[in-house]
Design a protein around this motif. Structure first.
Motif, PDB file in Angstrom:
ATOM      1  N   SER A 101      68.558  57.007  10.257  1.00  0.00           N
ATOM      2  CA  SER A 101      69.070  57.717   9.080  1.00  0.00           C
ATOM      3  C   SER A 101      70.214  56.940   8.447  1.00  0.00           C
ATOM      4  N   SER A 102      70.181  56.815   7.114  1.00  0.00           N
ATOM      5  CA  SER A 102      71.294  56.254   6.335  1.00  0.00           C
ATOM      6  C   SER A 102      71.772  54.916   6.897  1.00  0.00           C
ATOM      7  N   SER A 103      70.851  54.009   7.135  1.00  0.00           N
ATOM      8  CA  SER A 103      71.176  52.736   7.784  1.00  0.00           C
ATOM      9  C   SER A 103      70.476  51.567   7.110  1.00  0.00           C
ATOM     10  N   LYS A 104      70.896  50.365   7.473  1.00  0.00           N
ATOM     11  CA  LYS A 104      70.217  49.143   7.064  1.00  0.00           C
ATOM     12  C   LYS A 104      69.789  48.415   8.331  1.00  0.00           C
ATOM     13  N   SER A 135      62.213  56.760   9.463  1.00  0.00           N
ATOM     14  CA  SER A 135      63.366  56.325   8.672  1.00  0.00           C
ATOM     15  C   SER A 135      63.543  57.217   7.454  1.00  0.00           C
ATOM     16  N   SER A 138      67.283  54.952   3.988  1.00  0.00           N
ATOM     17  CA  SER A 138      67.700  53.696   4.598  1.00  0.00           C
ATOM     18  C   SER A 138      67.053  52.499   3.898  1.00  0.00           C
ATOM     19  N   THR A 175      63.276  55.526   1.455  1.00  0.00           N
ATOM     20  CA  THR A 175      63.632  54.281   2.139  1.00  0.00           C
ATOM     21  C   THR A 175      63.014  53.093   1.411  1.00  0.00           C
TER      22      THR A 175
END
Length: 275
Positions: A101-104, A135, A138, A175
């Protein structure tokens, strides 16, 4: 101050996370920057009794991370509900191996084999999203990776309410996902009702990949999709996209071989409004 974690040539085997509510990551829960190289995540289980399960091996939130030459084998995100659910959503698995979640996140030269999002609800329904990777919100880069025999497997009662099982290998919501030089082979999403109903309302989308967003894109290049499957015994009309479901994206030099679904054996594309 944030601290970066670097792991190299590590093995995480036979770890578990159990909860009567939400369960997060059978091996790791991470919300900081880190790099993992040449590591194995095998036989992890994240189990939830009555609620949701996020990542059989790893749960990632709000981070920047690289996985290089890692393997994810036989990990399970499992939910179980013994009673009928009066209010709220059915129990769901989010990523048989990894939930993001909310990531790269970047995956390079990794293998995802025999991971499972599993749900069982004898008196209600269960659903799942992403047999290997889930995902949301992201940016995901996947290059030179191998996805084989990952499964979303959901058992329930009549399935006479609207619900969805999505992405036998990967699920992407809002995403931007960039996938190149990858193989998706023998991944499956399935639903099995214990009692057949003329009001059956469940649906499956994407034997290998499910991608849904009005603005973010799925971009695939030089990938192979072979023998991926969506399956609902006795209700094949509810099967959609044997390989890939998407609402926004492109394919460049990709090959689709013997993928199976009643509606869209290889791809289903649905355009959605931006408003």
């Amino acid at each position: 101050n944030s601290i970066q974690l670097d792991l190299d040539e590590c093995s995480f085997v036979n770890n578990s996370a159990y909860s009567i509510r939400n369960s997060y990551g059978g091996a790791m829960f991470v919300n900081n920057k880190f790099t993992i190289s040449k590591s194995k995540f095998d036989n992890k289980t994240a189990y939830s009794k009555s609620s949701n399960c996020f990542g059989g091996a790893i749960r990632l939130i709000g981070i920047n991370c690289l996985f290089h030459n890692c393997s994810f084998n036989n990990n399970i995100a499992e939910t179980f509900l013994s009673t009928f659910l009066i209010t709220g959503d059915e129990p769901r698995s989010y990523g048989g191996a990894i939930s993001i979640s909310s990531s790269k996140i970047t995956f390079k030269e990794c293998k995802f084999i025999n991971n499972t999002g599993f749900g069982n609800s004898p008196n209600h329904v269960s659903t799942g999203k992403g047999g290997a990777i889930y995902s949301e919100s992201s940016v995901i880069n996947i290059s030179a990776c191998f996805f084989n025999n990952n499964t979303l497997c959901n058992f329930g009662y009549k399935y006479d309410i609207d619900c969805y099982t999505e992405g036998g290998a990967c699920y992407f919501s809002n995403t931007n996902s960039y996938i190149s030089n990858c193989n998706f082979i023998n991944n499956t999403a399935m639903i099995q009702a214990s009692v057949n109903s003329i009001y059956f309302s469940a649906r499956i989308y994407g034997g290998a990949i499910y991608s849904h967003s009005s603005t973010q894109q799925l971009q695939c290049a030089n990938c192979l999709f072979s023998n991926n499957l969506v399956l609902i015994p006795n209700h094949k009309e509810k099967e959609f996209s044997g390989a890939v479901y998407l609402t926004n994206g492109t394919f460049d030099n990709c090959f689709f071989i013997e993928n199976t679904a009643y509606n869209g054996g290889d791809i289903r594309y649905d355009q959605i409004n931006n408003s």
